[in-house]
Enzyme design. Structure first.
Site, short mmCIF file in Angstrom:
data_model
loop_
_atom_site.label_atom_id
_atom_site.label_comp_id
_atom_site.label_asym_id
_atom_site.label_seq_id
_atom_site.Cartn_x
_atom_site.Cartn_y
_atom_site.Cartn_z
N LYS A 233 9.19 -11.02 62.67
CA LYS A 233 8.53 -12.32 62.48
C LYS A 233 9.52 -13.40 62.89
CE LYS A 233 7.00 -15.48 58.75
NZ LYS A 233 6.58 -15.65 57.35
N LYS A 245 3.34 -26.89 52.88
CA LYS A 245 4.25 -26.54 51.79
C LYS A 245 4.67 -27.82 51.06
CE LYS A 245 6.48 -22.44 53.75
NZ LYS A 245 6.06 -21.45 52.75
N ASP A 315 -0.53 -21.02 55.31
CA ASP A 315 0.88 -20.72 55.03
C ASP A 315 1.13 -19.20 54.99
OD1 ASP A 315 3.51 -21.22 54.55
OD2 ASP A 315 3.25 -21.76 52.42
N ARG A 319 1.94 -12.90 58.57
CA ARG A 319 1.14 -11.68 58.72
C ARG A 319 0.17 -11.79 59.89
NH1 ARG A 319 -1.02 -12.22 52.67
NH2 ARG A 319 1.01 -13.23 52.51
N1 BES Z 1 7.68 -17.83 55.06
C1 BES Z 1 6.94 -17.74 53.86
C2 BES Z 1 7.54 -16.79 52.84
C3 BES Z 1 8.88 -17.17 52.24
C4 BES Z 1 8.93 -17.86 51.05
C5 BES Z 1 10.05 -16.78 52.84
C6 BES Z 1 10.15 -18.18 50.50
C7 BES Z 1 11.26 -17.09 52.29
C8 BES Z 1 11.33 -17.79 51.12
C9 BES Z 1 5.52 -17.26 54.15
O1 BES Z 1 5.01 -17.62 55.38
C10 BES Z 1 4.65 -17.90 53.12
O2 BES Z 1 4.62 -19.09 53.05
N2 BES Z 1 4.00 -17.08 52.32
C11 BES Z 1 3.17 -17.58 51.28
C12 BES Z 1 1.97 -16.67 51.18
C13 BES Z 1 0.91 -17.17 50.27
C14 BES Z 1 0.26 -18.39 50.85
C15 BES Z 1 -0.09 -16.07 50.09
C16 BES Z 1 3.97 -17.52 49.98
O3 BES Z 1 4.71 -16.57 49.79
O4 BES Z 1 3.86 -18.45 49.19
ZN ZN Z 2 6.43 -17.88 56.93
ZN ZN Z 3 4.11 -19.55 55.43
#
Ligand code: BES
Ligand code: ZN
Ligand code: ZN
Length: 470
Positions: A233, A245, A315, A319
């Site tokens: 990724k 975010k 966000d 995936r």
């Molecule tokens: N890049 C983030 C995940 C992440 C969070 C990496 C903190 C490193 C530190 C990912 O793209 C994301 O934002 N995931 C969301 C998914 C949710 C919306 C289901 C998350 O984990 O909040």
């Molecule tokens: Zn991400």
């Molecule tokens: Zn994200």
């Protein structure tokens, strides 16, 4: 850092001496003085005695962690002085842990100074003094230097800011690696993604001014003993998209490219070690932004394998990028033995496992176990997270084949892994491992031999696994 192995009889004068202390006898003549200074034989205890030009660094166990941290602390202490070189005498038990010594020294002395006006001065020369030199030790030295330098180059890339490291920069890095190590390299832009019907990956990057890049590097040694595909990724920035975010959570999202950077530096390491394993590195380099052209919650996207995805949160973009990258890998690369993906995929993985540990997921118990053992032998922390039938139901969609988020707050690392499983073809189910490196990829409070910033997570464990195939 310059590192050499010298024989006791030929050891030249070094400015400083580092003494790695595991028991009281190791304190030697300075025992009383050290005890009066409350120096304890505990992990992370390090002290500099300027008069005798000695640095004492304690370690409790003959393990990778304990020893790597001890040498890292000693080297860091040495670089706060004016001295240019240091020697460390090592006994046979330390020789058995030589990999930890070399990697700990190099990883611990890493500094990221690209954006500092004043850079630190000359680097330290470190001499390991042994009773007798051996080709085995020299081989470990050479290999560990290559591995640790690759981890540091991964740290440099991840630490580079989103304005300086865009999807195109990713492609440039890949192309320059290809030149240096004689790899094949293909780079595709958004037109290709559209033509190949990779609309899941394509949509994520739509609102960015930086064009998404699909990068495919190939290392093909003659007489390869196995073939592995690494998918990363590579979100050069993750603002969250329209599901923006919150301000505090956006900081550090330059590190959302850590998986892509890890696979890039892994293939570089394998090529530079000339291991007889065919390696493919595929990176989905994308920036997740907002704008009039942004993809939206409520959109339904079709991935390369024809599956439709309901977007309920922009966000959860990693995936979506990986879905198409995994399909691309399986369509384009024939007869591989393993397909591993590396991603800072979920905050849930950090909540569940803490900031130090990678989550290992997949369908094959046996392969997960082998991956776990490789991680443990590499010095990285990891643990297995199991899929189950109930969590699988949480990503069902009312209107598409699958939803990009779960219908529950719980088990988010696993539901994300199970989402990816939708894009693993039946014949490859047992060849696939997903590594969620969201926790350890970026270090907000220094730990062990990791300073603030990117840790280079993924490189050591992937290299260690590939070494088991060679
Ligand atoms: N890049 C983030 C995940 C992440 C969070 C990496 C903190 C490193 C530190 C990912 O793209 C994301 O934002 N995931 C969301 C998914 C949710 C919306 C289901 C998350 O984990 O909040
Ligand atoms: Zn991400
Ligand atoms: Zn994200």
């Amino acid at each position: 850092m310059k590192i050499k192995i010298l024989e006791l009889t030929k050891s030249k004068e070094s400015d400083l001496e580092i003494i790695l202390v595991n028991n009281i006898e190791d304190l030697g003549k300075n025992r009383e003085l050290l005890e009066s200074l409350e120096f304890k034989i505990k992990d992370e205890a390090t002290i500099f005695l300027p008069e005798s030009k000695k640095i004492y660094s304690a370690f409790e166990e003959f393990t990778y962690d304990s020893i790597a941290i001890a040498i890292s602390n000693a080297v860091k202490k040495a670089t706060t002085t004016k001295f240019k070189s240091a020697k460390v005498q090592i006994n046979s038990k330390l020789e058995e842990n030589f990999k930890a010594l070399v990697e700990g020294a190099i990883l611990g002395s890493y500094k990221f100074e690209t954006y500092k006006s004043e850079k630190s001065k000359s680097e330290l020369e470190l001499n390991f003094i042994v009773e007798q030199k051996s080709s085995k030790l020299k081989d470990i030295l050479d290999e560990s230097i290559i591995i640790a330098n690759s981890v540091n180059s991964a740290r440099d890339m991840v630490n580079t800011t989103p304005q300086d490291f865009t999807p195109k920069s990713f492609a440039k890095e890949a192309e320059s690696l290809a030149k240096e190590f004689d790899l094949e390299c293909e780079v595709f832009g958004e037109k290709y993604l559209e033509k190949q019907k990779m609309m899941s990956m394509h949509s994520v990057g739509r609102a960015s001014v930086h064009e998404s890049q699909l990068i495919h590097l190939k290392y093909k040694p003659k007489k390869a003993k196995a073939k592995i595909v690494l998918v990363g990724k590579g979100l050069t920035y993750d603002s969250g998209g329209l599901s923006l975010k919150p301000a505090d959570f956006m900081i550090t999202m330059k590190a959302d490219k850590s998986g892509g950077v890890a696979v890039l530096n892994t293939i570089k390491t394998i090529a530079s070690l000339k291991l007889p394993v065919e390696v493919h590195a595929i990176i989905g380099a994308v920036e997740n932004m907002i704008g009039g052209n942004a993809y939206k919650p409520d959109d339904v996207l079709r991935a390369k394998n024809g599956k439709t995805i309901e977007v309920r949160n922009t966000d959860a973009e990693g995936r979506l990028v990986l879905a198409d990258c995994l399909c691309y890998a399986q369509d384009e690369i024939k007869d591989f033995d393993y397909i591993f993906d590396f991603a800072t995929l979920t905050g849930a993985c950090v909540v569940g496992l803490g900031e130090y540990t990678t989550g290992i997921m997949g369908n094959s118990e046996e392969l997960k176990q082998r991956a776990l053992e490789a991680c443990q032998n590499s010095g990285e922390y990891a643990t297995k997270l199991d899929f189950n039938r109930y969590l699988k139901k949480c990503i069902k969609s009312e209107i598409a084949d699958v939803c990009n988020i779960s219908n529950t707050r719980y088990g988010g690392a696993i539901t994300a892994g199970m989402f990816l499983d939708n894009f693993i073809y039946d014949e490859n189910k047992n060849k696939w491992i997903h590594f969620d490196i969201a926790g350890p990829a970026f270090v907000e409070k220094a730990w062990g031999y990791n300073p603030y910033g990117a840790s280079g997570t993924g490189v050591r464990m992937a290299v260690e696994f590939i070494k088991t195939l060679a």
